[in-house]
Structure formats: structure tokens, C-alpha cells
Write an enzyme that holds these catalytic residues in place. Sequence first.
Site, short mmCIF file in Angstrom:
data_model
loop_
_atom_site.label_atom_id
_atom_site.label_comp_id
_atom_site.label_asym_id
_atom_site.label_seq_id
_atom_site.Cartn_x
_atom_site.Cartn_y
_atom_site.Cartn_z
CE LYS A 264 24.65 -109.14 44.11
NZ LYS A 264 25.99 -109.75 43.84
CB THR B 242 20.14 -111.23 44.41
OG1 THR B 242 19.02 -111.63 45.18
CG2 THR B 242 20.32 -109.73 44.59
CG ASP B 243 15.13 -113.26 44.08
OD1 ASP B 243 15.88 -112.82 44.96
OD2 ASP B 243 14.34 -114.22 44.27
CD GLU B 244 17.29 -110.43 48.88
OE1 GLU B 244 17.48 -109.35 49.45
OE2 GLU B 244 17.44 -111.53 49.41
CG ASP C 83 36.70 -115.57 48.82
OD1 ASP C 83 35.64 -116.06 48.39
OD2 ASP C 83 36.78 -114.99 49.93
CE1 TYR D 199 23.41 -109.28 48.74
CE2 TYR D 199 21.04 -109.67 48.66
CZ TYR D 199 22.33 -109.99 48.25
OH TYR D 199 22.53 -111.01 47.35
CD GLU E 230 30.47 -108.45 53.44
OE1 GLU E 230 29.68 -109.11 54.14
OE2 GLU E 230 31.70 -108.50 53.62
N GLY F 288 12.01 -103.85 57.24
CA GLY F 288 11.80 -103.75 55.79
C GLY F 288 11.71 -105.11 55.11
P1 NAD Z 1 28.65 -115.90 50.50
O1 NAD Z 1 28.49 -114.80 51.49
O2 NAD Z 1 28.50 -117.30 50.93
O3 NAD Z 1 30.09 -115.77 49.81
C1 NAD Z 1 30.63 -114.55 49.40
C2 NAD Z 1 32.12 -114.75 49.16
O4 NAD Z 1 32.67 -113.49 48.73
C3 NAD Z 1 32.90 -115.16 50.41
O5 NAD Z 1 33.79 -116.21 50.12
C4 NAD Z 1 33.66 -113.89 50.79
O6 NAD Z 1 34.90 -114.15 51.44
C5 NAD Z 1 33.87 -113.25 49.43
N1 NAD Z 1 34.08 -111.79 49.54
C6 NAD Z 1 33.33 -110.91 50.24
N2 NAD Z 1 33.84 -109.67 50.13
C7 NAD Z 1 34.92 -109.77 49.31
C8 NAD Z 1 35.86 -108.83 48.79
N3 NAD Z 1 35.80 -107.54 49.12
N4 NAD Z 1 36.82 -109.29 47.97
C9 NAD Z 1 36.91 -110.60 47.64
N5 NAD Z 1 36.07 -111.53 48.13
C10 NAD Z 1 35.07 -111.13 48.93
O7 NAD Z 1 27.65 -115.54 49.31
P2 NAD Z 1 26.78 -116.51 48.39
O8 NAD Z 1 25.51 -116.77 49.06
O9 NAD Z 1 27.60 -117.61 47.90
O10 NAD Z 1 26.47 -115.50 47.18
C11 NAD Z 1 27.40 -115.37 46.10
C12 NAD Z 1 26.86 -114.35 45.11
O11 NAD Z 1 25.60 -114.77 44.63
C13 NAD Z 1 26.65 -112.97 45.71
O12 NAD Z 1 27.01 -112.02 44.73
C14 NAD Z 1 25.16 -112.91 45.99
O13 NAD Z 1 24.68 -111.60 45.92
C15 NAD Z 1 24.62 -113.76 44.86
N6 NAD Z 1 23.35 -114.46 45.13
C16 NAD Z 1 23.21 -115.23 46.25
C17 NAD Z 1 22.02 -115.94 46.44
C18 NAD Z 1 21.81 -116.83 47.65
O14 NAD Z 1 20.71 -117.34 47.85
N7 NAD Z 1 22.81 -117.08 48.47
C19 NAD Z 1 20.98 -115.84 45.51
C20 NAD Z 1 21.18 -115.03 44.38
C21 NAD Z 1 22.37 -114.36 44.19
O1 DAU Z 2 16.65 -114.02 47.07
C1 DAU Z 2 18.02 -114.22 46.94
C2 DAU Z 2 18.70 -113.84 48.24
O2 DAU Z 2 18.41 -114.89 49.16
C3 DAU Z 2 20.20 -113.64 48.11
O3 DAU Z 2 20.45 -112.57 47.25
C4 DAU Z 2 20.83 -113.39 49.47
O4 DAU Z 2 22.23 -113.30 49.34
C5 DAU Z 2 20.47 -114.53 50.39
O5 DAU Z 2 20.97 -114.29 51.70
C6 DAU Z 2 18.95 -114.75 50.44
O6 DAU Z 2 18.30 -113.63 51.15
P1 DAU Z 2 17.12 -113.88 52.21
O7 DAU Z 2 17.06 -112.74 53.11
O8 DAU Z 2 15.87 -114.30 51.51
O9 DAU Z 2 17.70 -115.22 52.95
P2 DAU Z 2 17.74 -115.63 54.50
O10 DAU Z 2 18.21 -117.05 54.55
O11 DAU Z 2 18.46 -114.63 55.33
O12 DAU Z 2 16.21 -115.59 54.92
C7 DAU Z 2 15.23 -116.36 54.25
C8 DAU Z 2 13.87 -116.00 54.85
O13 DAU Z 2 13.83 -116.48 56.21
C9 DAU Z 2 13.62 -114.51 54.95
O14 DAU Z 2 12.24 -114.26 54.71
C10 DAU Z 2 13.96 -114.15 56.38
C11 DAU Z 2 13.61 -115.41 57.14
N1 DAU Z 2 14.46 -115.71 58.32
C12 DAU Z 2 15.81 -115.71 58.15
C13 DAU Z 2 16.65 -115.98 59.21
C14 DAU Z 2 18.15 -115.96 59.05
C15 DAU Z 2 13.88 -116.00 59.53
O15 DAU Z 2 12.65 -116.03 59.68
N2 DAU Z 2 14.71 -116.28 60.60
C16 DAU Z 2 16.08 -116.26 60.49
O16 DAU Z 2 16.79 -116.50 61.51
#
Ligand code: NAD
Ligand code: DAU
Length: 377
Positions: free
Chosen positions: A187, A134-136, A34, A183, A85, A316
Site C-alpha cells: 500500500k 490505510t494507516d498501516e 472489480d 500488505y 488485496e 510482525g
Molecule cells: P476488500 O478486500 O473487502 O475488497 C477489495 C475489493 O477489491 C474486492 O472486491 C476484490 O474483488 C477487489 N480486487 C482485488 N484485486 C483486484 C484486482 N486485481 N482488480 C480488480 N479488483 C480487485 O477490501 P476493503 O476492506 O473494502 O478495502 C478497500 C480499500 O480500502 C483497500 O484499498 C484497502 O487497502 C483500503 N483500506 C481498508 C481498510 C479496512 O479497514 N478494511 C482501512 C483503510 C484502508
Molecule cells: O488499519 C487499517 C487496516 O485494518 C486495513 O488497511 C486492512 O485492510 C484491514 O484488514 C485492517 O487490518 P488489521 O490487520 O488491523 O485487521 P484484522 O481485522 O485482520 O485484525 C484486527 C486486529 O485483530 C489485529 O490486531 C489482529 C487481531 N486479530 C485478527 C484476526 C483476524 C486476532 O487477534 N485474531 C484474528 O483471528
Amino acid sequence: MKNILITGGAGFIGSHVVRLFVNKYPDYNIVNVDKLTYAGNLENLRDIENKPNYTFIKADICDYDEMRRIIEEHQISGIIHLAAESHVDRSILDPFTFARTNVMGTLALLQAAKVYWEALPEGYDGKLFYHISTDEVYGALELTDPDGIESPFTTTASSYDHHLAFGSEFFLESTKYNPHSPYSASKASSDHFVRAYHDTYGMPTIVTNCSNNYGPYQFPEKLIPLFINNIRNRKPLPVYGKGENVRDWLFVEDHARAIDLIFHHGKVADTYNIGGFNEWKNIDLIRVIIRTVDRLLGNPEGYSDGLITFVTDRKGHDMRYAIDSRKLQRELGWEPSLQFEEGIEKTVRWYLDNPEWTDRITSGDYLTYYENMYGSR
Ligand code: NAD
Ligand code: DAU
């Protein structure tokens, strides 16, 4: 497979995956790579950091030579790639960083694994590059009736009927990619590179696409931990637009369990969707969070409702994500284990019981943990 590289293991989902693998497989060596960006927090892994089967390496996945060195030195046979990211709002402000890490970083890792694995006598036998996506990447779905639907609080985790209330369309593994944010575009691109390494070089790969995760150790820029923290600190809750957007929420430990299952039993070259069958309109979810925090803090009902503040919408902003994960259920028998009521209660409790975890992030103190443990950051 004995030597496993997990990237992004200091992040939210990665830390749950690392913990699960380190505890469940004492005979595996788990190497966590990491970069420790703002989102990487080694405090997430305090409970396992001294385990004999765990190694942490601070490195950037974009550094091809370093990835080659690590993979070779630790004789890595399996990679679970989570480093990325991950925050949509940041990608709108700084798309380059997302292209660099998510696209070029994934490519550097793929190439490093390819060069090492192809040079071994057994080649790709017993190897796996598992990419977490991700589903996005699928884009956004329509909402059938944004005003008419209220998310019931009593949702069963696998309730397909509840899912149908928001619209008849779902993301399937066969759904065409249509990403909208920088983002999701980055992905999507990384997913394509992973599949290209299978199709071109024969590398054993798997891609999974998961919906929104929630649970302990999520960075407090994301909706659920941000709002819990703001309620605790009596700060405004910034709801984007009218709060009508819909997300499908899955407890993070259920995602980690799915990753474990797919890593060991998934079909090479395949794709699996992972989701909670648990859709919520943001504003309904926010009301549940407020109610739960107020109740657990002993505040009267409605005490924090006034913190809701409607703000300018995200650029968006995708309207609805809905994952159909029945293939994973059918083929590998995975299902979310938690009802949403339990998951959200557990999550809110964790943030309220561990306020110092969030406070050390908001103060910046968490950034010194690596130095204290391993020397200069
Ligand atoms: P996060 O942002 O909490 O963690 C990302 C980690 O990657 C961090 O520890 C960061 O230091 C590390 N990182 C970033 N850039 C790096 C680099 N260049 N080299 C090495 N390490 C690096 O993310 P998360 O929410 O835990 O998501 C993890 C994975 O799952 C991602 O690939 C994300 O796209 C995917 N994902 C997340 C969600 C969600 O809801 N959070 C849902 C579906 C998929
Ligand atoms: O769907 C999977 C994705 O879910 C992952 O791939 C991403 O890494 C993760 O960040 C997440 O993306 P979202 O954009 O859906 O998550 P976020 O928590 O940023 O926002 C969830 C919803 O809430 C979205 O519709 C935006 C809204 N939101 C978010 C924030 C931070 C608000 O209304 N206010 C806020 O301050």
C-alpha cells in the site's frame, strides 16, 4: 464530474462507497470495476444493481489495456481507487499477489488514466484520481501501558482524551512512512506511485489514509465479522498473542461519507487521515463483541467467554495504530457520526439478522452470483 470509476466496489468499503454515490448522485454514472477475487461479492450491491446510473464491469486493474478501454469508453473523469488485496494475514502467506494488485494494479490504472486524460483538449482539468489507503503505511506506535488501560465502553466517537490514554503519539499526515507487513509495504508503494504521478505529470491526485473499518458486508476473515460468526456457531475465537494490540475503529459508512466529502471538496495533491478517535485493545473489543452477541441472542451473560482462545501471534504484528484526523475535521468539517456503542450494536445486529450473507460466503455459494447475473465468471 459525471462519469466516475470506482475500483473494488464489490468489496467491503467499496460497496458502501458505490451505494452512497449511486443513491446520492442520480446524475452521475458510476462504473464499478472489480475482479471479483475471493473478497469481491456482488451480493453486497443487490439493492442498487439495477439502478440506471450503475454499471458493473468484471476486470482486473492489472490489465492495462482493459483499464484504458474502460476509462475511454465511459469517458471517466474521476477515479476512486479501492481495489486491493486487503488482508494482512494473507499478505504474510502470499506477498506476490499483494505486490501485483496493490502496486502494479495501481500503476496500470494511473497510466491508463494519464494516457486518456492527457489526450483530451482540456487535459487534467476537472479530473481526479483519488487513492484510498490505510494507516498501516505509517508503521506501528508504542503502547504506553498495555496492562493498565481498559477501553471504556462509553467512548465518545471524537474523544481525544480517550485516544491519549493509549499513548501520546499519533499518525499525522506528515508522519514518515514505515510499513512492516507485505500488505502495508504494497500500500505504501502504491501511495508513492500516486504522488509521483502528481509530481511528475501533474495528474490531480488525492490520497487518504484510514484506520480500521467495521460494519456490514465485511469479509468474515477480518476480526469483527469472524468473531461474530464464530460466536454464532460456537467456534473458538482465535486471539493473536495476548490480545493487547490496539486498533482505531471507524464505522464504514462514516468512511464512505468522508470519501464523498474529500472527492468533492478535498485539495488536489493533498493527503487526509481518516480515523475514529476510537482506540480499542483487541481483547477489550472482543469482550464487547461477545457481550453484545450473547445479549442479542438471548444467551446468559458470560455464555460465550469460554470461546476465547489465545493463539500464536501474527508475524510482525503491529502494536498500535492511532490516526489523528483533526486536519479533516478542521478543513472539511468531517467527524465520525456514530458513537462506538451505536456502531458496534448496529454491526452485530446486521450480522445476526443476515446470517445467510456470511453463510453463503463460508459455503462458497456467493461465487455463483456473478454467473447468475451476468453469465460465466
Ligand atoms: P476488500 O478486500 O473487502 O475488497 C477489495 C475489493 O477489491 C474486492 O472486491 C476484490 O474483488 C477487489 N480486487 C482485488 N484485486 C483486484 C484486482 N486485481 N482488480 C480488480 N479488483 C480487485 O477490501 P476493503 O476492506 O473494502 O478495502 C478497500 C480499500 O480500502 C483497500 O484499498 C484497502 O487497502 C483500503 N483500506 C481498508 C481498510 C479496512 O479497514 N478494511 C482501512 C483503510 C484502508
Ligand atoms: O488499519 C487499517 C487496516 O485494518 C486495513 O488497511 C486492512 O485492510 C484491514 O484488514 C485492517 O487490518 P488489521 O490487520 O488491523 O485487521 P484484522 O481485522 O485482520 O485484525 C484486527 C486486529 O485483530 C489485529 O490486531 C489482529 C487481531 N486479530 C485478527 C484476526 C483476524 C486476532 O487477534 N485474531 C484474528 O483471528
